[in-house]
Design an enzyme around this catalytic site. Structure first.
Site, PDB file in Angstrom:
ATOM      1  CE1 TYR A 183       3.467 -42.234  34.342  1.00  0.00           C
ATOM      2  CE2 TYR A 183       3.308 -40.921  36.341  1.00  0.00           C
ATOM      3  CZ  TYR A 183       3.813 -41.106  35.074  1.00  0.00           C
ATOM      4  OH  TYR A 183       4.684 -40.180  34.526  1.00  0.00           O
ATOM      5  CB  CYS A 184       3.811 -48.618  35.327  1.00  0.00           C
ATOM      6  SG  CYS A 184       2.611 -49.827  35.939  1.00  0.00           S
ATOM      7  CB  THR A 185       3.060 -49.374  30.328  1.00  0.00           C
ATOM      8  OG1 THR A 185       4.348 -48.768  30.232  1.00  0.00           O
ATOM      9  CG2 THR A 185       2.422 -49.439  28.939  1.00  0.00           C
ATOM     10  CB  ILE A 212      -0.161 -44.801  30.713  1.00  0.00           C
ATOM     11  CG1 ILE A 212       0.829 -44.500  31.823  1.00  0.00           C
ATOM     12  CG2 ILE A 212      -0.294 -43.593  29.786  1.00  0.00           C
ATOM     13  CD1 ILE A 212       2.284 -44.576  31.401  1.00  0.00           C
TER      14      ILE A 212
END
EC number: 1.14.-.-
Length: 328
Positions: A183-185, A212
């Site tokens: 996952y990332c922003t 996210i």
């Protein structure tokens, strides 16, 4: 009270012809409508965060959706009270996401349109978080993780995203045969990194679709199992994600107390992002180490016009002196 500003987070991997000219034209349009923000344009696509009032952001979204190949671009929208940016930048780059692959071989780079991990909805990602046999990997920079992260997610021993491929190679035996979700922003880094993992031979790789930012807005999961806040690359610095049972996980660089306030180290040649209170920023001259506190170009010292006597006094209060051996 209604919030007057909208912040748009978005990206799209799509071939852009004459990307340098596209970037120049894009900047001209953004300035013409008074938009603020930061956008990267490359041959492989576009990645940006921008802010403005409702009318301005609507004009921008309509404009982008009118461009060939960008009709379905997905904007993630936050409503805020203040602008998230002070200026408008649109820059052409070789890539919108740089993986740090060997020899900067762009021809050997990952094309997410051809190879990427399986998309997971917020609900599916939450299920993965609760599955003890699934490895959840945070692909962001270290300071982003330290402000907030998914519960149980692995924090790679890296400073920034470009170091992640080598870290994964060095630790391959730990999760090569397991299901891995990343996952990332907002999703742009994971599109490319999950594709790289597939190319490296990982058989079961997933990614949080929309990042996210989308997980926190999902009406079903409501950001649950996220601890802390999400780091964002604009004036806001930190935004809420968990709307069920929010917590603070950030710790002050100097004393370890709960903290969600980021500053850059006063030494411009260090510039490390550190969490600290205003009190400790003053106490430690915003230096993350003794070397940075006494650096002749310490920005905190110059900004506050501290005399050498005042610097010596503050150093003495924490048991240090100007001429002691530097410790990092």
């Amino acid at each position: 009270m209604a919030k007057d500003i909208r912040v748009l987070l978005y990206y799209l991997y799509t071939p852009i012809e004459n990307a340098e000219q596209f970037a120049a034209d894009h900047l001209a349009f953004c300035k013409s409508i008074g938009l603020k923000g930061r956008i990267l344009v490359a041959d492989e696509g576009i990645n940006g965060t921008v802010s403005g009032d409702y009318e301005t952001t609507q004009k921008y979204m309509d404009y982008v959706h009118s461009l060939p190949g960008m009709e379905d671009l997905w904007f993630k929208i936050d409503e805020e009270n203040e602008q998230a940016f002070k200026k408008m930048f649109v820059r052409y780059k070789k890539e919108i996401v740089h993986l740090g692959l060997e020899d900067n071989d762009f021809d050997n780079d990952i094309n997410p349109l051809e190879t990427t991990g399986a998309y997971l909805s917020p609900k599916e990602f939450k299920e993965a978080l609760l599955d003890k046999d699934t490895v959840v990997l945070d692909t962001r920079n270290d300071y982003e993780y330290d402000l907030g992260h998914f519960r149980g997610a692995i924090r790679p021993d890296i400073r920034n995203f470009r170091e992640l491929p080598q870290w994964v190679r060095d630790n391959k035996e730990k999760f090569m045969d397991k299901r891995v979700v990343v996952y990332c922003t907002g999703g742009v880094r994971c599109e490319k990194f999950s594709g790289w993992m597939v190319r490296e031979g990982y058989k079961d790789v997933g990614q949080l679709h929309g990042g996210i930012a989308t997980y926190g807005k999902d009406p079903e999961v409501q950001g649950e199992l996220w601890d802390g806040k999400m780091y964002v690359f604009d004036e806001r610095i930190a935004v809420d994600v968990n709307h069920v049972n929010p917590t603070i996980v950030g710790k002050d660089w100097f004393d370890g107390t709960p903290c969600e306030r980021y500053v850059n180290c006063g030494n411009p040649f260090c510039n490390r992002r550190i969490l600290t209170s205003e009190e400790n920023e003053d106490k430690y001259l915003r230096g993350c180490s003794h070397e940075c506190r006494v650096h002749p170009r310490n920005r905190y010292v110059s900004k506050n016009e501290l005399t050498q006597a005042e610097v010596i006094e503050r150093l003495a209060a924490i048991g240090e002196s100007l001429d002691q051996a530097a410790t990092v």
